[in-house]
Write an enzyme that holds these catalytic residues in place. Sequence first.
Site, short mmCIF file in Angstrom:
data_model
loop_
_atom_site.label_atom_id
_atom_site.label_comp_id
_atom_site.label_asym_id
_atom_site.label_seq_id
_atom_site.Cartn_x
_atom_site.Cartn_y
_atom_site.Cartn_z
N ARG A 132 33.61 34.05 -1.06
CA ARG A 132 32.83 32.81 -1.12
C ARG A 132 33.68 31.67 -1.67
O ARG A 132 34.51 31.90 -2.57
CB ARG A 132 31.63 33.04 -2.02
CG ARG A 132 30.65 31.87 -2.14
CD ARG A 132 29.95 31.60 -0.85
NE ARG A 132 28.75 30.79 -1.03
CZ ARG A 132 28.08 30.27 -0.02
NH1 ARG A 132 28.48 30.45 1.24
NH2 ARG A 132 26.98 29.56 -0.22
N THR A 153 27.95 29.03 11.03
CA THR A 153 28.35 30.37 10.61
C THR A 153 28.46 31.30 11.81
O THR A 153 27.95 31.02 12.88
CB THR A 153 27.34 30.95 9.59
OG1 THR A 153 27.14 30.01 8.59
CG2 THR A 153 27.77 32.24 8.99
N THR A 203 31.97 31.56 7.49
CA THR A 203 31.37 30.24 7.69
C THR A 203 32.26 29.11 7.18
O THR A 203 33.18 29.36 6.39
CB THR A 203 30.02 30.19 6.92
OG1 THR A 203 29.32 29.00 7.25
CG2 THR A 203 30.22 30.21 5.42
N GLU A 207 30.08 26.45 6.49
CA GLU A 207 28.78 25.87 6.14
C GLU A 207 28.17 25.11 7.32
O GLU A 207 27.70 25.74 8.22
CB GLU A 207 28.89 25.05 4.86
CG GLU A 207 27.69 24.38 4.24
CD GLU A 207 26.27 24.61 4.71
OE1 GLU A 207 25.83 25.76 4.85
OE2 GLU A 207 25.56 23.61 4.90
N GLU A 255 30.79 23.76 1.74
CA GLU A 255 29.92 24.80 1.17
C GLU A 255 29.25 24.38 -0.13
O GLU A 255 28.20 24.93 -0.49
CB GLU A 255 30.76 26.07 0.93
CG GLU A 255 29.99 27.36 1.12
CD GLU A 255 29.72 27.66 2.58
OE1 GLU A 255 28.56 27.94 2.91
OE2 GLU A 255 30.67 27.61 3.39
N ASP A 268 25.59 23.85 -0.76
CA ASP A 268 24.63 24.95 -0.99
C ASP A 268 24.16 25.02 -2.44
O ASP A 268 23.24 25.76 -2.76
CB ASP A 268 25.26 26.31 -0.61
CG ASP A 268 25.16 26.60 0.88
OD1 ASP A 268 24.60 25.77 1.62
OD2 ASP A 268 25.64 27.67 1.30
N SER A 280 23.15 32.63 1.71
CA SER A 280 22.12 33.44 2.38
C SER A 280 22.76 34.51 3.26
O SER A 280 22.04 35.25 3.93
CB SER A 280 21.26 32.57 3.27
OG SER A 280 20.66 31.57 2.51
N GLY A 298 23.14 31.18 10.53
CA GLY A 298 21.88 30.44 10.47
C GLY A 298 21.39 30.04 9.10
O GLY A 298 20.17 29.95 8.89
N1 GLU Z 1 26.16 27.98 3.77
C1 GLU Z 1 25.34 29.00 4.32
C2 GLU Z 1 25.26 30.19 3.41
O1 GLU Z 1 26.18 30.50 2.76
C3 GLU Z 1 25.83 29.45 5.63
C4 GLU Z 1 25.91 28.33 6.56
C5 GLU Z 1 25.06 28.50 7.73
O2 GLU Z 1 24.78 29.60 8.16
O3 GLU Z 1 24.73 27.49 8.30
O4 GLU Z 1 24.27 30.82 3.35
#
Ligand code: GLU
EC number: 2.3.2.2
Length: 606
Positions: free
Chosen positions: A111, A424, A442, A444, A463, A466, A486, A506
């Site tokens: 991450r 992602t 990803t 983001e 990112e 988030d 997520s 997603g």
């Molecule tokens: N930033 C999201 C996450 O870490 C993922 C980005 C996305 O799926 O659009 O959960």
Amino acid sequence: MRSRFLGLLGLALAVTVWLSLLVHTSAQAPLQIPPQMHTAVGRLGAVASVDARATQAGIAVLKAGGNAIDAAVATSAALGVVEPFSTGIGGGGFMVIYLKDQDRVITIDGREQAPATASVEMFNDPDSPDSPGALLPFAPNRISSGLAVGVPGTLAEWQEALNRYGTLTLAQALQPAIDLAESGFEVDATFAGQIAQNQERFAAFRSTQALYLPNDQPPAVGSRFQNPELAKTYRILAERGLNAFYRGELAEAIVQTVQNPPAVESPPFRVIQGGMTLADLDRYGVRVRPAVAAHYRGYRFYGMGLPSSGGITTGEVLKIVEGFDLGQLEPAAAWHRVIEAERLAFADRAAYLGDPEYVDVPLAGLQSDGFAQLRRAEIADRATADQAFRAAAADPLPFQNDPSPSLTASRLSAKISDHEGRSTTHLTVSDRLGNVVSYTNTIESTGGSGIVVPGYGFILNNELTDFDPVQPHPNSPEPGKRPRSSMAPTIAFAPDGTVLAFGSPGGSTIITTVIGIAVNMVDLGLPLDQAIAAPRISQRNGGTTQVDSGFEQSELGQQLSALGQILEPVPEIGAATGLIMRPDGSILAAAEPTRRGGGAALTVRP
Ligand code: GLU
């Protein structure tokens, strides 16, 4: 072209062309794009990703004797070339690995991490002195800024996975992607469409404009796209390894780009600088973490732990609905219960989950049977049908053996934020030894920060959006902290020993897509490919439950509305991929058939 249905004749032809490609394509030969295939069966290994060329890169590695970890890295590196708006070395991700010979599941956290300058005020609007504390508008200012860029983790994650469990060097695993970036590939509708969707912010940065908006327009569908600068970057990494990225030439270029984004002379919006330094890059390290385990109707599910909420929230929902016999209920009654369980679990997610190196998360309580029972008892036969309704978080404290965590602070701010994008990508790989990799990566947003590092051909993530820029909150920005994710790469074991691996892109819908696939397979008996293709139903403690456009008109959609669910059609939820491997060694790999243009699943042919 990606979504076209192939007739039987076309399919037979495609298989023939594809097999001859596998036999005859050398690493250096110009890459021919095979027709898309969404499912594949075999025994010797498989790759499923959102793009045929990336899947092919992974298959080539498996065929040459590489293992699933090698192939996952090669596929991801190739996705960084052909799906550069979803993933790449400018971003991060989470990898779940099953090592067959040790019968062990491992997770690697790659991450992105906040720089030392991060603070809860980091997204405040500097030009808003009249209302101190006012946040910068989310789009375009926060998402297209140096501020939003976290220290990338993807390259370190690839290297860690290869070092520990792979057989190839980084240079070898990068080679198919280098070839792809150099020789180029045909622009398809997804690639051109994602540029068009980002046109204004891509045009705001000189480097991004030069690469992705030649003649001020996205490259034409069907034209050939090359990224020699990315090929050069991958070569530098192949020759000099991680140090070049986290300490050397690339670190300097990244820091320079974050601190002084290469904005055009009069950008259409304020471009805000970030504060990342060389020390932030130097300090970055991946984490090898224990997987989060959840038991569901005899299946053992393993997922990603914190800082991703993926495994924990998926597990909470499954634990809640395990108390209902979903398979015996009418479909609408079953999905209503899943929706309500998601609503409650997302309330708990917002209240308690964050980077475990910074917050005490009451995990034992959240994952306990008693807590699931408490939540299950709140689910009525009908929903409230109130757009303004938000479920409150419940209290896991009575279910903790050690009630010391600082729950009071986190419970103060069960604030709902759902800005996560729909970008992602997820890839799933297995090899002839029975090892499996489930990897979500990803940058983001679709198009990340929109900022290409000048001269190096890759986009930086955004990112850090988030984070929840409020306090107290378990997910508020802090120096060195990782924003809550997520992402939910999953590996599960059926009672008969069948291994299942899947995941999805997603944003926060990743969690509900993974739950939907699990329920469709375990409770409703759908095969993997149909579970991946099935309609998505996504409740994330909002007033509405998001569904694929058109689903609201279906019989099931109307029955759910009659039960008080307010359905909101949205264009695309979750272009997932996955595979199952039976105890006899046979494999079915599957990729999304239509969403995001459809993906590609292939198996290794003898
Ligand atoms: N930033 C999201 C996450 O870490 C993922 C980005 C996305 O799926 O659009 O959960």
